[in-house]
Design an enzyme around this catalytic site. Structure first.
Site, PDB file in Angstrom:
ATOM      1  N   PRO A 281     -69.985   0.924  41.760  1.00 36.87           N
ATOM      2  CA  PRO A 281     -69.446   1.936  42.910  1.00 36.87           C
ATOM      3  C   PRO A 281     -70.192   1.490  44.362  1.00 36.87           C
ATOM      4  O   PRO A 281     -71.279   1.247  44.472  1.00 36.87           O
ATOM      5  CB  PRO A 281     -70.393   3.285  42.184  1.00 36.87           C
ATOM      6  CG  PRO A 281     -71.526   2.614  41.405  1.00 36.87           C
ATOM      7  CD  PRO A 281     -70.915   1.344  40.918  1.00 36.87           C
ATOM      8  N   CYS A 349     -58.610   0.086  73.870  1.00 41.48           N
ATOM      9  CA  CYS A 349     -57.396  -0.026  74.459  1.00 41.48           C
ATOM     10  C   CYS A 349     -56.343  -0.459  73.517  1.00 41.48           C
ATOM     11  O   CYS A 349     -55.863  -1.527  73.499  1.00 41.48           O
ATOM     12  CB  CYS A 349     -57.544  -1.304  75.770  1.00 41.48           C
ATOM     13  SG  CYS A 349     -58.645  -0.871  77.010  1.00 41.48           S
ATOM     14  N   GLU A 350     -56.263   0.485  72.619  1.00 40.86           N
ATOM     15  CA  GLU A 350     -55.380   0.387  71.388  1.00 40.86           C
ATOM     16  C   GLU A 350     -54.785   1.961  71.244  1.00 40.86           C
ATOM     17  O   GLU A 350     -55.537   2.677  71.162  1.00 40.86           O
ATOM     18  CB  GLU A 350     -56.061  -0.065  70.079  1.00 40.86           C
ATOM     19  CG  GLU A 350     -56.704  -1.418  70.224  1.00 40.86           C
ATOM     20  CD  GLU A 350     -55.699  -2.618  70.035  1.00 40.86           C
ATOM     21  OE1 GLU A 350     -54.604  -2.461  69.408  1.00 40.86           O
ATOM     22  OE2 GLU A 350     -56.069  -3.804  70.138  1.00 40.86           O
ATOM     23  N   TYR A 378     -68.070   2.105  54.484  1.00 39.87           N
ATOM     24  CA  TYR A 378     -67.093   1.417  55.102  1.00 39.87           C
ATOM     25  C   TYR A 378     -66.923   1.916  56.759  1.00 39.87           C
ATOM     26  O   TYR A 378     -65.865   2.003  57.097  1.00 39.87           O
ATOM     27  CB  TYR A 378     -65.753   1.555  54.441  1.00 39.87           C
ATOM     28  CG  TYR A 378     -65.562   0.981  53.034  1.00 39.87           C
ATOM     29  CD1 TYR A 378     -65.969  -0.356  52.794  1.00 39.87           C
ATOM     30  CD2 TYR A 378     -65.747   1.767  52.121  1.00 39.87           C
ATOM     31  CE1 TYR A 378     -66.039  -0.754  51.340  1.00 39.87           C
ATOM     32  CE2 TYR A 378     -65.863   1.709  50.563  1.00 39.87           C
ATOM     33  CZ  TYR A 378     -65.908   0.270  50.551  1.00 39.87           C
ATOM     34  OH  TYR A 378     -66.055  -0.196  48.990  1.00 39.87           O
TER      35      TYR A 378
HETATM   36  N1  LLP Z   1     -65.982  -4.009  43.403  1.00 39.24           N
HETATM   37  C1  LLP Z   1     -65.274  -4.803  43.947  1.00 39.24           C
HETATM   38  C2  LLP Z   1     -64.725  -6.020  43.188  1.00 39.24           C
HETATM   39  C3  LLP Z   1     -64.520  -4.263  45.097  1.00 39.24           C
HETATM   40  O1  LLP Z   1     -63.711  -4.899  45.839  1.00 39.24           O
HETATM   41  C4  LLP Z   1     -64.992  -2.974  45.829  1.00 39.24           C
HETATM   42  C5  LLP Z   1     -64.382  -2.533  47.234  1.00 39.24           C
HETATM   43  C6  LLP Z   1     -65.782  -2.330  45.094  1.00 39.24           C
HETATM   44  C7  LLP Z   1     -66.635  -2.686  43.963  1.00 39.24           C
HETATM   45  C8  LLP Z   1     -66.485  -0.843  45.532  1.00 39.24           C
HETATM   46  O2  LLP Z   1     -65.159   0.140  45.554  1.00 39.24           O
HETATM   47  P1  LLP Z   1     -65.602   1.549  45.866  1.00 39.24           P
HETATM   48  O3  LLP Z   1     -66.412   1.974  44.858  1.00 39.24           O
HETATM   49  O4  LLP Z   1     -66.421   1.591  47.116  1.00 39.24           O
HETATM   50  O5  LLP Z   1     -64.465   2.078  46.133  1.00 39.24           O
HETATM   51  N2  LLP Z   1     -62.485  -0.585  53.539  1.00 39.24           N
HETATM   52  C9  LLP Z   1     -61.861   0.597  52.510  1.00 39.24           C
HETATM   53  C10 LLP Z   1     -62.306   0.283  51.130  1.00 39.24           C
HETATM   54  C11 LLP Z   1     -62.235  -1.237  50.593  1.00 39.24           C
HETATM   55  C12 LLP Z   1     -62.850  -1.523  49.228  1.00 39.24           C
HETATM   56  C13 LLP Z   1     -62.841  -2.945  49.095  1.00 39.24           C
HETATM   57  N3  LLP Z   1     -63.489  -3.030  47.673  1.00 39.24           N
HETATM   58  C14 LLP Z   1     -62.032   1.794  52.909  1.00 39.24           C
HETATM   59  O6  LLP Z   1     -62.642   1.984  54.009  1.00 39.24           O
HETATM   60  O7  LLP Z   1     -61.423   2.926  52.347  1.00 39.24           O
END
Ligand code: LLP
Length: 425
Positions: A281, A349-350, A378
């Protein structure tokens, strides 16, 4: 229940002022300036503990997905709680080492690991490589052989499940670059003797992020288990199941599963199986633990629309621009001012440099502070220097104390490592 009395975080109004735990946010900003990320230690570890408690009976390895927030103090706080780390690069591996992480709780995912990164991870003695292609498997086997080591590998399978989330953070379908299709994965397991320096005894899935319902997780895990059972008939023993991350959180009015509800759905599936559970997570642990504070500069009205211009931009928090993500925007000091409907925009500037479209916000004075909520995951992690903007300061609050946990970048940081060749001088 109002957003701010919901027990998902420790940011609350007291006497009209926004507090992080026991500290008025405005008092921090007086010292640090804006823009600033502010994290609540209590919310951070509280969310880790929720997952750990929900899954306690299975004794899982909980690998915090460092990509969500790589601040060293955040990582250290979680390591002290017993967390491991899901890493995706040599840089993240080094961070894990730097904060004294237990390497036997580190899982290394990523669709493209370089030789240098693989060697670094073998040397560090990590728990698990999550492997996403045959050539990578061949590479890791070769490098482990050279180092006379046996390396534990889980295959990241692509269960071909389309989880209902934003297209850009959905990873579990075969239209995406992630994982290995089941047929190829089966072939690898049956042919595992071809990789003498690897112990291929794990399965990894991660179907996407910000998934608010349990069903897609259950479907993916069921698929992984059926796959496993089929392999068992051929004498292949799987000892590790990494179910990835992806748990959704509340940004606005989502009603995501709680850790307990998630555990209640997942745990029965694993009952009676001799499997070491691994989970990754990210957002669930850190998302609600952080806010992002910016200062209102001006308002302008072009006859058609109103714009509230703030001193932070998409380079600081890209989620709204990139995914159309919603972050609540509230004044740091409650305002009796009338509400206006406007776009809250940054100076970059976007046209995409917009934190909120047609949002109703208090018409606060120029120079007053706004907080964007649920910015812990993120947020800083995806910040950039676009438009030569130094990255924001990061602060952690614990009770009534607060500390800068990463200094605001300076102009020197922006130009460090740049050179003008002789012929241009
Ligand atoms: N494990 C793997 C292999 C992953 O690629 C990711 C996230 C996670 C775990 C953790 O996922 P989470 O529990 O945080 O959902 N930038 C995007 C989210 C990209 C997620 C990338 N991978 C945002 O801001 O929503």
């Amino acid at each position: 229940m109002s957003r701010l009395t919901h027990p998902i975080h420790d940011f609350r109004y007291k006497g009209g002022e926004l507090y992080c735990e026991g500290v008025p946010v405005a008092s921090i900003i007086r010292k640090t300036g804006t823009p600033a990320y502010i994290y609540s230690h209590q919310t951070l570890v509280g969310h880790y503990r929720k997952i750990a408690a929900a899954f306690k009976s299975l004794d899982p390895v909980i690998c915090f997905a460092m990509k969500a927030n790589g601040n060293l103090a955040v990582l250290r706080a979680l390591a002290r709680e017993g967390a491991g780390f899901d890493i995706v690069s040599g840089g993240e591996l080094r961070k894990a080492r730097m904060i004294g992480a237990d390497m036997q709780k580190v899982a290394f995912a990523s669709v493209g690991k370089t030789e240098e990164e693989i060697l670094l991870a073998i040397r560090a003695g990590i728990l698990l490589f999550n492997v996403e292609s045959v050539p990578e498997l061949v590479n890791i086997n070769r490098l482990a052989g050279k180092m006379r080591k046996t390396v534990r590998v889980a295959l990241r399978i692509n269960p071909d499940i389309d989880a209902p989330t934003h297209e850009k953070i959905n990873t579990g379908s075969l239209r995406k670059k992630f994982g290995i299709d089941l047929k190829t994965a089966r072939g690898i397991f049956l042919d595992r003797k071809a990789y003498p320096s690897l112990c291929i005894n794990g399965i990894h899935i991660h179907i996407g992020s910000q998934i608010t319902r349990g069903e897609p997780f259950v479907a993916a895990i069921r698929k992984a288990l059926a796959f496993m059972d089929d392999l068992a008939l051929k004498g292949v023993v799987i000892e590790y199941l990494d179910i990835g991350g992806g748990l959704g959180i509340i940004y606005k009015d989502e009603a995501p599963q709680t850790a307990l509800e998630y555990a209640r759905k997942v745990m029965p599936l694993l009952k009676g199986r001799a499997l070491q559970l691994v989970m990754e997570p990210g957002r669930f642990i850190v998302g609600n633990a952080g806010i992002f504070v910016t200062r209102k500069l001006y308002t302008k009205d072009n006859g058609l629309k109103k714009f509230m211009i703030v001193d932070a931009g998409m380079n600081d928090l890209v989620r709204p621009s990139m995914y159309g993500a919603h972050h609540e925007i509230i004044p740091v000091v409650k305002s009796a001012a009338r509400k206006i409907v406007c776009d809250v925009v940054g100076p970059v500037c976007e046209s995409a440099d917009v934190f909120a479209h047609d949002r109703e916000v208090a018409d606060i004075k120029d120079g007053a502070l706004l907080a964007l909520l649920s910015a812990g995951a993120y947020g800083y992690a995806m910040a950039s220097n676009y438009n030569a903007r130094p990255r924001a300061v990061e602060v952690m609050v614990k009770g009534t104390r607060w500390d800068v946990i990463r200094a605001r970048e300076t102009f020197r940081d922006l130009v460090r490592g740049s050179f003008i060749p002789e012929y241009l001088k």
